[in-house]
Design a protein around this motif. Structure first.
Motif, PDB file in Angstrom:
ATOM      1  N   LEU A  14      52.401  52.293  31.091  1.00  0.00           N
ATOM      2  CA  LEU A  14      52.222  53.463  31.516  1.00  0.00           C
ATOM      3  C   LEU A  14      53.496  54.597  31.844  1.00  0.00           C
ATOM      4  O   LEU A  14      54.747  53.630  32.059  1.00  0.00           O
ATOM      5  CB  LEU A  14      51.430  53.110  33.046  1.00  0.00           C
ATOM      6  CG  LEU A  14      50.489  52.587  33.142  1.00  0.00           C
ATOM      7  CD1 LEU A  14      50.076  52.302  34.917  1.00  0.00           C
ATOM      8  CD2 LEU A  14      49.358  53.630  32.705  1.00  0.00           C
TER       9      LEU A  14
ATOM     10  N   THR B 168      54.195  50.072  35.361  1.00  0.00           N
ATOM     11  CA  THR B 168      53.970  49.327  34.140  1.00  0.00           C
ATOM     12  C   THR B 168      53.392  47.752  34.340  1.00  0.00           C
ATOM     13  O   THR B 168      52.877  47.344  34.245  1.00  0.00           O
ATOM     14  CB  THR B 168      54.711  49.391  33.014  1.00  0.00           C
ATOM     15  OG1 THR B 168      54.959  50.814  32.226  1.00  0.00           O
ATOM     16  CG2 THR B 168      54.539  48.041  31.982  1.00  0.00           C
TER      17      THR B 168
ATOM     18  N   PHE C 102      50.713  47.384  36.246  1.00  0.00           N
ATOM     19  CA  PHE C 102      49.572  47.790  35.547  1.00  0.00           C
ATOM     20  C   PHE C 102      49.395  46.148  35.266  1.00  0.00           C
ATOM     21  O   PHE C 102      47.949  45.804  34.803  1.00  0.00           O
ATOM     22  CB  PHE C 102      49.545  48.708  34.376  1.00  0.00           C
ATOM     23  CG  PHE C 102      49.065  48.010  33.259  1.00  0.00           C
ATOM     24  CD1 PHE C 102      47.464  49.006  33.577  1.00  0.00           C
ATOM     25  CD2 PHE C 102      49.170  47.746  32.359  1.00  0.00           C
ATOM     26  CE1 PHE C 102      46.408  49.073  32.575  1.00  0.00           C
ATOM     27  CE2 PHE C 102      47.726  47.322  31.361  1.00  0.00           C
ATOM     28  CZ  PHE C 102      47.055  47.972  31.768  1.00  0.00           C
TER      29      PHE C 102
ATOM     30  N   TRP D  64      46.152  43.168  34.802  1.00  0.00           N
ATOM     31  CA  TRP D  64      45.897  42.895  33.392  1.00  0.00           C
ATOM     32  C   TRP D  64      46.490  41.285  32.975  1.00  0.00           C
ATOM     33  O   TRP D  64      44.823  40.905  32.651  1.00  0.00           O
ATOM     34  CB  TRP D  64      46.838  43.834  32.334  1.00  0.00           C
ATOM     35  CG  TRP D  64      46.529  43.278  30.754  1.00  0.00           C
ATOM     36  CD1 TRP D  64      46.901  43.043  30.061  1.00  0.00           C
ATOM     37  CD2 TRP D  64      45.019  43.875  30.153  1.00  0.00           C
ATOM     38  NE1 TRP D  64      46.180  43.585  28.433  1.00  0.00           N
ATOM     39  CE2 TRP D  64      44.761  44.195  29.587  1.00  0.00           C
ATOM     40  CE3 TRP D  64      43.511  44.014  30.898  1.00  0.00           C
ATOM     41  CZ2 TRP D  64      43.676  44.048  28.091  1.00  0.00           C
ATOM     42  CZ3 TRP D  64      42.478  43.679  30.405  1.00  0.00           C
ATOM     43  CH2 TRP D  64      42.381  43.998  29.089  1.00  0.00           C
TER      44      TRP D  64
ATOM     45  N   VAL E  86      42.849  55.018  34.215  1.00  0.00           N
ATOM     46  CA  VAL E  86      43.628  53.536  33.598  1.00  0.00           C
ATOM     47  C   VAL E  86      42.560  52.135  34.369  1.00  0.00           C
ATOM     48  O   VAL E  86      42.653  51.296  33.864  1.00  0.00           O
ATOM     49  CB  VAL E  86      44.923  53.373  34.300  1.00  0.00           C
ATOM     50  CG1 VAL E  86      45.470  52.104  34.405  1.00  0.00           C
ATOM     51  CG2 VAL E  86      45.693  54.524  33.007  1.00  0.00           C
TER      52      VAL E  86
ATOM     53  N   THR F  42      44.784  47.613  43.182  1.00  0.00           N
ATOM     54  CA  THR F  42      46.043  48.228  41.873  1.00  0.00           C
ATOM     55  C   THR F  42      45.664  49.934  41.894  1.00  0.00           C
ATOM     56  O   THR F  42      47.063  49.820  42.016  1.00  0.00           O
ATOM     57  CB  THR F  42      45.051  47.430  40.398  1.00  0.00           C
ATOM     58  OG1 THR F  42      45.089  46.180  40.239  1.00  0.00           O
ATOM     59  CG2 THR F  42      46.219  48.331  39.194  1.00  0.00           C
TER      60      THR F  42
ATOM     61  N   MET G 154      49.305  51.754  42.569  1.00  0.00           N
ATOM     62  CA  MET G 154      50.163  52.717  41.311  1.00  0.00           C
ATOM     63  C   MET G 154      49.981  53.892  42.274  1.00  0.00           C
ATOM     64  O   MET G 154      51.012  54.523  42.166  1.00  0.00           O
ATOM     65  CB  MET G 154      49.090  52.624  40.611  1.00  0.00           C
ATOM     66  CG  MET G 154      48.669  51.903  39.429  1.00  0.00           C
ATOM     67  SD  MET G 154      47.711  52.108  38.286  1.00  0.00           S
ATOM     68  CE  MET G 154      47.938  52.987  37.506  1.00  0.00           C
TER      69      MET G 154
END
Length: 269
Positions: free
Chosen positions: A147, A157, A160, A164, A211, A239, A243
């Motif tokens: 990101l 990132t 994320f 993930w 996202v 999350t 962000m």
């Protein structure tokens, strides 16, 4: 038989809303190969495992007739309910049993779906239905994603990827094909003229909501959700909160650059 995922209407609806179409670099890679092999212009393109039709729409701009196929009735219904060009039609069928005559398809594609197929049977069908001189284009985006937003891209990132990585613990074993950059799928393609490109990078315009929605649409997350709905929901909520705080914004509609790496397997019969 293909591994059946994305079956429920709820998952299909999330998939249709948040999954993105093939990016410009991937599109150009595929089109350049088809032009090189003189597969464009062509009569019929078939998009196998089309889901809710994101890749099928791209093909409709370049082929006279496009048929999207998927084993999931829910996904095909989402595709049919989405406005599209008049040269697109959809059909429910397995990737391993394509209802097309021998040597009748000019171009056969599959976008981020082939790892769910019975690879040996699908390749046998590809060899059967593609015309002499016809082409195959099979691609997937990988787990190599990042990101970008202002000066906090690295932190975003990291947030994320932490999410993930937790979701990927619920991965189906067939995601090994993606993690190996479709190497096994490339080796199985029964065409003498073929190549695999592993470094196609695309910038996908997204929002924070998009996202998080992409994460929700992923099959491992859906498995997580079935196993522990409270923990799964909490993970995405936390999350998104992290962000937004990192970006210093309050709106989940805030744009952010979503970078993905694609792998593409191309072949000419």
């Amino acid at each position: 038989m293909a591994t059946q995922m994305f079956e429920g209407r709820g998952h299909a609806a999330v998939y249709q809303k948040y999954r993105f179409a093939p990016g410009k670099e991937l599109q150009q890679t595929i089109l350049a190969y088809l032009q090189e092999k003189k597969a464009i212009p062509a009569e019929l393109a078939v998009d196998v495992g089309c889901g809710s039709g994101q890749g099928t729409h791209f093909l409709a701009e370049h082929f006279k007739k496009v048929m999207g196929t998927d084993i999931s009735e829910a996904q095909i219904q989402e595709a049919r309910d989405t406005p599209s060009m008049p040269n697109i039609s959809y059909l429910v069928c397995p990737a391993e049993e394509l209802p097309f005559q021998d040597a009748s398809v000019d171009v056969l594609t599959s976008f981020t779906a082939a790892h769910w197929f019975d690879i040996e049977k699908f390749m046998r069908e590809a060899k059967r239905v593609v015309k002499p001189g016809g082409c195959v284009a099979i691609s997937t985006y990988t787990v190599d994603m990042s990101l970008r937003y202002g000066d906090c891209s690295e932190k975003l990132t990291k947030i994320f990827r932490e999410c993930w990585d937790l979701i990927l613990k619920y991965s189906h074993n067939r995601l090994k094909f993606v993690l190996e950059d479709y190497k096994e799928i490339f080796e199985a393609l029964p065409f003498p003229d073929k190549k695999r490109i592993t470094d196609i990078y695309d910038k996908i315009p997204m929002t924070v909501e998009g996202v998080v929605g992409y994460l929700e649409s992923a099959s491992p997350y859906q498995t997580f959700m079935k196993n522990d709905p409270k923990a799964a929901t909490s993970l995405l909520q936390e999350t998104e909160k992290r962000m937004l705080e990192t970006m210093g914004v309050s709106s989940r509609e805030t744009p952010v650059e979503f970078w993905v790496r694609h792998v593409c397997v191309l072949g000419c019969k």
